[in-house]
Design a protein around this motif. Structure first.
Motif, PDB file in Angstrom:
ATOM      1  N   LEU A   1      -8.332  10.852   1.128  1.00 11.24           N
ATOM      2  CA  LEU A   1      -7.550   9.563   0.667  1.00 11.24           C
ATOM      3  C   LEU A   1      -6.540   9.138   1.468  1.00 11.24           C
ATOM      4  O   LEU A   1      -5.848   9.889   1.860  1.00 11.24           O
ATOM      5  CB  LEU A   1      -7.059   9.830  -0.983  1.00 11.24           C
ATOM      6  CG  LEU A   1      -6.490   8.398  -1.476  1.00 11.24           C
ATOM      7  CD1 LEU A   1      -7.439   7.398  -1.764  1.00 11.24           C
ATOM      8  CD2 LEU A   1      -5.671   8.915  -2.661  1.00 11.24           C
TER       9      LEU A   1
ATOM     10  N   LEU B   1       0.778  -1.253   0.169  1.00  7.89           N
ATOM     11  CA  LEU B   1      -0.054   0.115   0.009  1.00  7.89           C
ATOM     12  C   LEU B   1       0.826   1.189  -0.088  1.00  7.89           C
ATOM     13  O   LEU B   1       1.881   1.101   0.759  1.00  7.89           O
ATOM     14  CB  LEU B   1      -1.119   0.187   1.149  1.00  7.89           C
ATOM     15  CG  LEU B   1      -1.746  -0.975   1.509  1.00  7.89           C
ATOM     16  CD1 LEU B   1      -2.548  -1.038   2.651  1.00  7.89           C
ATOM     17  CD2 LEU B   1      -2.917  -1.016   0.232  1.00  7.89           C
TER      18      LEU B   1
ATOM     19  N   SER C   1      -9.838   4.837   2.146  1.00 12.13           N
ATOM     20  CA  SER C   1     -10.340   6.164   2.728  1.00 12.13           C
ATOM     21  C   SER C   1     -11.065   5.695   3.884  1.00 12.13           C
ATOM     22  O   SER C   1     -11.159   4.613   4.517  1.00 12.13           O
ATOM     23  CB  SER C   1     -11.461   6.868   2.127  1.00 12.13           C
ATOM     24  OG  SER C   1     -12.390   5.905   1.657  1.00 12.13           O
TER      25      SER C   1
ATOM     26  N   VAL D   1     -12.553   0.253   1.533  1.00 11.63           N
ATOM     27  CA  VAL D   1     -11.845  -0.124   0.519  1.00 11.63           C
ATOM     28  C   VAL D   1     -12.358  -0.204  -0.727  1.00 11.63           C
ATOM     29  O   VAL D   1     -13.353  -0.928  -1.036  1.00 11.63           O
ATOM     30  CB  VAL D   1     -10.930  -1.673   0.550  1.00 11.63           C
ATOM     31  CG1 VAL D   1      -9.975  -2.027  -0.701  1.00 11.63           C
ATOM     32  CG2 VAL D   1     -10.147  -1.663   1.976  1.00 11.63           C
TER      33      VAL D   1
ATOM     34  N   LYS E   1      -6.964  -1.296  -9.287  1.00 11.67           N
ATOM     35  CA  LYS E   1      -6.692  -0.367  -8.203  1.00 11.67           C
ATOM     36  C   LYS E   1      -7.411  -0.234  -7.110  1.00 11.67           C
ATOM     37  O   LYS E   1      -8.614  -0.751  -6.980  1.00 11.67           O
ATOM     38  CB  LYS E   1      -6.649   1.254  -8.865  1.00 11.67           C
ATOM     39  CG  LYS E   1      -6.190   1.380 -10.308  1.00 11.67           C
ATOM     40  CD  LYS E   1      -4.769   0.775 -10.498  1.00 11.67           C
ATOM     41  CE  LYS E   1      -4.379   1.154 -12.102  1.00 11.67           C
ATOM     42  NZ  LYS E   1      -4.971   0.301 -13.028  1.00 11.67           N
ATOM     43  N   LEU E   2      -6.765  -0.051  -6.048  1.00 10.46           N
ATOM     44  CA  LEU E   2      -7.580   0.007  -4.783  1.00 10.46           C
ATOM     45  C   LEU E   2      -7.280   1.409  -3.985  1.00 10.46           C
ATOM     46  O   LEU E   2      -6.018   2.001  -3.925  1.00 10.46           O
ATOM     47  CB  LEU E   2      -6.905  -0.980  -3.597  1.00 10.46           C
ATOM     48  CG  LEU E   2      -6.922  -2.477  -3.960  1.00 10.46           C
ATOM     49  CD1 LEU E   2      -6.550  -3.257  -2.862  1.00 10.46           C
ATOM     50  CD2 LEU E   2      -8.601  -2.994  -4.439  1.00 10.46           C
ATOM     51  N   LEU E   3      -8.390   2.001  -3.805  1.00  6.91           N
ATOM     52  CA  LEU E   3      -8.306   3.178  -2.865  1.00  6.91           C
ATOM     53  C   LEU E   3      -8.896   3.105  -1.709  1.00  6.91           C
ATOM     54  O   LEU E   3     -10.024   2.647  -1.461  1.00  6.91           O
ATOM     55  CB  LEU E   3      -9.249   4.307  -3.690  1.00  6.91           C
ATOM     56  CG  LEU E   3      -8.879   4.661  -5.272  1.00  6.91           C
ATOM     57  CD1 LEU E   3      -9.477   5.910  -5.513  1.00  6.91           C
ATOM     58  CD2 LEU E   3      -7.225   5.049  -5.333  1.00  6.91           C
TER      59      LEU E   3
ATOM     60  N   TYR F   1       0.717   7.514  -9.690  1.00  9.65           N
ATOM     61  CA  TYR F   1       1.049   7.672  -8.480  1.00  9.65           C
ATOM     62  C   TYR F   1       1.109   9.286  -8.320  1.00  9.65           C
ATOM     63  O   TYR F   1       0.664   9.685  -7.083  1.00  9.65           O
ATOM     64  CB  TYR F   1       2.411   7.150  -8.392  1.00  9.65           C
ATOM     65  CG  TYR F   1       2.591   5.646  -7.884  1.00  9.65           C
ATOM     66  CD1 TYR F   1       1.986   4.667  -8.483  1.00  9.65           C
ATOM     67  CD2 TYR F   1       3.432   5.269  -6.863  1.00  9.65           C
ATOM     68  CE1 TYR F   1       2.079   3.473  -8.190  1.00  9.65           C
ATOM     69  CE2 TYR F   1       3.510   4.183  -6.392  1.00  9.65           C
ATOM     70  CZ  TYR F   1       2.886   3.101  -7.225  1.00  9.65           C
ATOM     71  OH  TYR F   1       2.873   1.857  -6.700  1.00  9.65           O
TER      72      TYR F   1
ATOM     73  N   TYR G   1      -1.697  -0.252  -6.179  1.00  9.35           N
ATOM     74  CA  TYR G   1      -1.326  -0.077  -7.734  1.00  9.35           C
ATOM     75  C   TYR G   1      -1.312  -1.569  -8.439  1.00  9.35           C
ATOM     76  O   TYR G   1      -0.363  -2.178  -8.113  1.00  9.35           O
ATOM     77  CB  TYR G   1      -0.440   0.842  -8.119  1.00  9.35           C
ATOM     78  CG  TYR G   1      -0.467   1.037  -9.907  1.00  9.35           C
ATOM     79  CD1 TYR G   1      -1.211   1.880 -10.479  1.00  9.35           C
ATOM     80  CD2 TYR G   1       0.357   0.134 -10.545  1.00  9.35           C
ATOM     81  CE1 TYR G   1      -0.887   2.067 -11.879  1.00  9.35           C
ATOM     82  CE2 TYR G   1       0.503   0.344 -11.692  1.00  9.35           C
ATOM     83  CZ  TYR G   1      -0.133   1.223 -12.387  1.00  9.35           C
ATOM     84  OH  TYR G   1       0.007   0.979 -13.862  1.00  9.35           O
TER      85      TYR G   1
ATOM     86  N   ARG H   1     -12.322  -0.942  -5.063  1.00 12.82           N
ATOM     87  CA  ARG H   1     -11.668  -1.721  -6.140  1.00 12.82           C
ATOM     88  C   ARG H   1     -12.150  -0.988  -7.587  1.00 12.82           C
ATOM     89  O   ARG H   1     -13.432  -0.782  -7.730  1.00 12.82           O
ATOM     90  CB  ARG H   1     -12.198  -3.006  -6.257  1.00 12.82           C
ATOM     91  CG  ARG H   1     -11.563  -3.846  -4.779  1.00 12.82           C
ATOM     92  CD  ARG H   1     -12.074  -5.214  -5.030  1.00 12.82           C
ATOM     93  NE  ARG H   1     -11.648  -6.048  -6.072  1.00 12.82           N
ATOM     94  CZ  ARG H   1     -11.868  -7.276  -6.590  1.00 12.82           C
ATOM     95  NH1 ARG H   1     -13.099  -7.560  -5.957  1.00 12.82           N
ATOM     96  NH2 ARG H   1     -11.501  -7.914  -7.417  1.00 12.82           N
TER      97      ARG H   1
ATOM     98  N   MET I   1      -2.683  10.522  -7.400  1.00 14.95           N
ATOM     99  CA  MET I   1      -3.044   9.999  -6.209  1.00 14.95           C
ATOM    100  C   MET I   1      -2.403  10.881  -5.116  1.00 14.95           C
ATOM    101  O   MET I   1      -3.073  11.003  -4.004  1.00 14.95           O
ATOM    102  CB  MET I   1      -2.764   8.393  -5.921  1.00 14.95           C
ATOM    103  CG  MET I   1      -3.704   7.529  -6.742  1.00 14.95           C
ATOM    104  SD  MET I   1      -5.272   7.867  -6.650  1.00 14.95           S
ATOM    105  CE  MET I   1      -6.132   8.699  -8.051  1.00 14.95           C
TER     106      MET I   1
ATOM    107  N   PHE J   1      -3.411   4.065  -1.424  1.00 19.96           N
ATOM    108  CA  PHE J   1      -3.892   3.328  -2.540  1.00 19.96           C
ATOM    109  C   PHE J   1      -2.879   2.025  -2.783  1.00 19.96           C
ATOM    110  O   PHE J   1      -1.882   2.090  -2.318  1.00 19.96           O
ATOM    111  CB  PHE J   1      -3.779   4.460  -3.879  1.00 19.96           C
ATOM    112  CG  PHE J   1      -2.525   4.860  -4.186  1.00 19.96           C
ATOM    113  CD1 PHE J   1      -1.802   4.079  -5.264  1.00 19.96           C
ATOM    114  CD2 PHE J   1      -1.868   6.062  -3.815  1.00 19.96           C
ATOM    115  CE1 PHE J   1      -0.488   4.559  -5.551  1.00 19.96           C
ATOM    116  CE2 PHE J   1      -0.732   6.348  -4.098  1.00 19.96           C
ATOM    117  CZ  PHE J   1       0.073   5.810  -5.146  1.00 19.96           C
TER     118      PHE J   1
END
Length: 631
Positions: A390, A314, A404, A358, A400-402, A373, A395, A360, A376, A393
């Motif tokens: 945020l 991460l 919060s 999370v 991709k995973l974000l 990158y 990659y 996706r 983000m 993240f």
């Protein structure tokens, strides 16, 4: 024949030649017949102040230099085109008068207030282009409406309320090049189009069904979006009833096998320490469809496997959060919050930290790794009381995973539209005003911090406004336009449902203001913008048109949400907010308020009416005269 007899004939021939030369050079103006025809046509219109210079000191619409009559274009001294777009015109269309203009080749009345059945354009058989987009025409289009129009190349009828099947005479126009019927309610089978020079047939957001004909199989797939019963190239192939039967049998067998395996595993209680309870939390993001238990049990292990294979890390973009690893997420107890147009969302309860969300994403390949990158990290540097930050993240090329923070109180959409238990109150007026002010402040901050983006948010809607315990709004899913795949963004993101994108495939700095206007109308009316559920363009007219129609006909309290408490002392302020919403989602970008102007007016609003007159907002009649919202 004597010389005396030949002389008059020669003079006549010479005069005719001179007349032809003068006409070719544009020195012959159109006759009184064309002038009177246009004056007669204007007389059939209502609200025709934009055409006030027709006639007057200019006896003729055509001069050697062209035309000085609004919307009239001339060629070789005759009326060639009528372009009457966005002039607020209504009433009837006296096409019999226009039929007296022998050189008329183009008629455009886009973005006006005409209504009723389709005008009989076949009375103008010489036309090459017809544009009647974004009016209020309705009802079926007669099958023979375009009979005899052998020169017609361009037909634009999108953004109306036409119903019934597509007229065969339209599909059979021999010289047709472009056709746009998007955003109507036309249905049935699509007829074949035999034209060799055909370039565009846009049928998005209608009710067509069946297989797309071969003549249209090479068109862009977006031209058929929003028709749930269409299939065939360029959309996924049609499935025969026999195939569907085999699929149903296969699914049944697979489910039976899964059920047996599940029972065996349960009885053995093997590997119980690796299992995590999974439940669906309803109401978080009212626009997102919940997943079934089968989907949940399938997706979560899949996510774990991919993460473990990749051995990735991460990337944290904030220094004020505790660190954890990807494997910590994969081992955490998980809840599936929903599955939207971009992917699935999970709530992960970390063993030694707060719960996180999370998300996706699989449609996020617009930028390469370095660009992703960088973007983000830019989003991670944003900090404002009305933005959900945020945190980190992950990659991978495929997804991709974000990550919060988790917000307990859910989304604004769930509070406005979810079914409440008996006796549970709706949001009161002070709370809604607080939410509007917070949303506007968050959007203003995005405009300031992301100046290079024409869409600092891009996806502003009530399911992307979360509420904390104090009902402070937190914007989410902001700033993602640069990383979302273009086709996917244009299909699903709110900004691409705006009038300007539906009309001309463009967005501006005022497009997010349009989204804010629709959100304001949703908050104050309590009505869900149902067209947000449509894919592709032309989803902007539903809620905005309803509000416009209510306030135009007669002012009543019906426009305000019946579940909104505390309205008696604030109806004047609510009326002001309604005006702000209408001016923010004005369909004409030039007339639409800027965010700065909207912010100033929103900041002036109070929970209770004051004794001051609010003349700056206009009388009720002025309020409802705005041609807001619909293209």
């Amino acid at each position: 024949m004597t010389m005396e007899r030949k002389k008059p004939r020669r003079l006549a021939v010479a005069a005719a030649l001179v007349a032809l030369v003068l006409a070719a050079q544009g020195f012959v103006t159109c006759g009184a017949g064309e002038t009177q025809s246009l004056i007669k046509f204007r007389g059939s219109l209502s609200n025709a102040t934009a055409l006030s210079n027709w006639g007057g000191s200019a006896d003729s619409p055509c001069t050697a230099a062209g035309s000085n009559w609004t919307g009239v274009w001339c060629n070789n001294g005759s009326v060639w085109q009528l372009r009457l777009d966005g002039m607020g015109l209504g009433g009837g269309l006296d096409l019999d008068s226009l039929a007296e203009l022998p050189s008329l080749r183009m008629l455009s009345i886009k973005g006006n207030s005409f209504e009723g059945p389709m005008p009989e354009v076949r009375k103008l058989p010489a036309l090459k282009s017809v544009t009647m987009s974004s009016n209020r025409f309705s009802g079926p289009i007669p099958d023979d409406m375009f009979d005899g129009m052998r020169a017609l190349k361009m037909v634009y009828l999108e953004g109306n309320m036409f119903t019934g099947p597509m007229p065969k005479s339209l599909a059979q126009l021999p010289r047709l090049v472009n056709l746009n019927l998007a955003g109507n309610q036309i249905g049935g089978k699509i007829p074949d189009f035999p034209q060799m020079e055909l370039q565009m047939v846009n049928l998005a957001d209608n009710q067509f069904e069946g297989k797309i004909p071969r003549g249209l199989s090479n068109m862009n797939a977006s031209y058929f979006a929003g028709n749930k019963d269409l299939c065939g190239k360029p959309l996924p192939p049609c499935k025969s009833s026999r195939k569907l039967l085999f699929i149903a049998i296969g699914v049944g067998v697979a489910l039976s096998v899964l059920l047996i395996v599940g029972v065996v595993l349960y009885r053995k209680k093997s590997n119980i320490h690796e299992a995590h309870p999974v439940k669906v939390q309803r109401g978080f993001g009212a626009y997102d469809a919940g997943l079934t238990d089968a989907q949940i049990n399938h997706q979560q292990p899949q996510m774990k496997k991919r993460g473990g294979d990749h051995q990735g890390k991460l990337v944290f973009v904030r220094s004020d959060r505790g660190r954890f690893e990807l494997q910590d997420l994969l081992r955490a107890s998980a809840e599936v919050l929903g599955s939207g147009s971009f992917g699935s969302s999970y709530k992960a309860a970390l063993l030694d930290g707060p719960a996180v969300v999370v998300r996706r994403f699989r449609q996020m390949n617009k930028l390469g790794k370095e660009g992703f990158y960088e973007h983000m990290r830019r989003l991670g540097s944003l900090s404002h009381p009305n933005l959900l930050p945020l945190v980190a993240f992950f990659y991978r090329k495929e997804e991709k995973l974000l990550i919060s923070d988790f917000v307990e109180n859910g989304s604004l959409a769930s509070h406005l539209h979810a079914n409440r238990s008996a006796g549970q109150p709706g949001l009161d007026w002070p709370t809604r005003l607080k939410i509007v002010k917070g949303v506007a402040k968050g959007l203003e901050y995005l405009y300031k911090e992301l100046p290079v983006l024409s869409l600092p948010h891009g996806h502003l809607k009530s399911s992307n406004v979360l509420l904390d315990r104090n009902f402070t709004p937190l914007l989410t899913d902001y700033g993602l336009v640069p990383v979302i795949n273009k086709d996917h963004a244009q299909q699903f993101m709110v900004a691409f449902k705006s009038p300007e994108f539906s009309r001309s495939d463009r967005t501006t700095k005022k497009t997010d203001v349009w989204s804010l206007g629709i959100l304001i109308l949703e908050i104050i009316t309590g009505k869900f913008p149902a067209n947000y559920l449509k894919q592709g363009k032309g989803a902007n007219a539903d809620l905005a048109t309803w509000v416009n129609s209510v306030v135009r006909e007669e002012w009543t309290g019906e426009v305000f949400d019946k579940d909104m408490r505390g309205t008696k002392s604030g109806e004047g302020e609510m009326l002001k907010l309604l005006k702000i919403g209408m001016c923010c989602c004005e369909w004409d970008v030039e007339r639409r308020w800027s965010l700065r102007e909207a912010m100033e007016r929103i900041e002036e609003l109070r929970e209770r009416d004051s004794d001051e007159e609010y003349s700056s907002y206009g009388s009720e009649g002025d309020l409802y005269s705005s041609r807001a919202m619909t293209e």
